[in-house]
Design a protein around this motif. Structure first.
Motif: not given
Length: 93
Positions: A1-15
């Motif tokens: 099973m894989k989950f992913a966090a996605v944010c708009g442009s950079g990767l700070g908030s998704s990380f």
């Protein structure tokens, strides 16, 4: 099973969301989920089973498949509630 966090442009908030999802999974005792993070431009349906996005990206993330919309990406209670619901729905709990 894989989950992913996605944010708009950079990767700070998704990380940050990725790390928080890992924290919640640890609290739940769920170990067989791989969590990653992407920006919206590189996220693709085959990269994860479930995508967690902020409310500002709800419309633009629909092509990804199963999307969980977070009203607040910093609210750990909301994240725990939604990750728990996904885990139950996927038979992980």
């Amino acid at each position: 099973m894989k989950f992913a966090a996605v944010c708009g442009s950079g990767l700070g908030s998704s990380f940050m969301v990725e790390m928080n999802i890992n924290t919640v999974l640890g609290e739940l005792g769920v170990s067989d989920v791989e969590v990653s993070h992407y920006d919206m431009g590189s996220a693709a349906p085959e990269l994860a089973d479930v995508f967690f996005v902020g409310g500002d990206l709800a419309d633009s993330a629909q092509h990804l498949g199963e999307v969980v919309v977070l009203n607040s990406i910093i609210d750990m209670d909301e994240l725990k509630e939604k990750v728990t619901a996904v885990c139950k729905g996927k038979g992980l709990l």
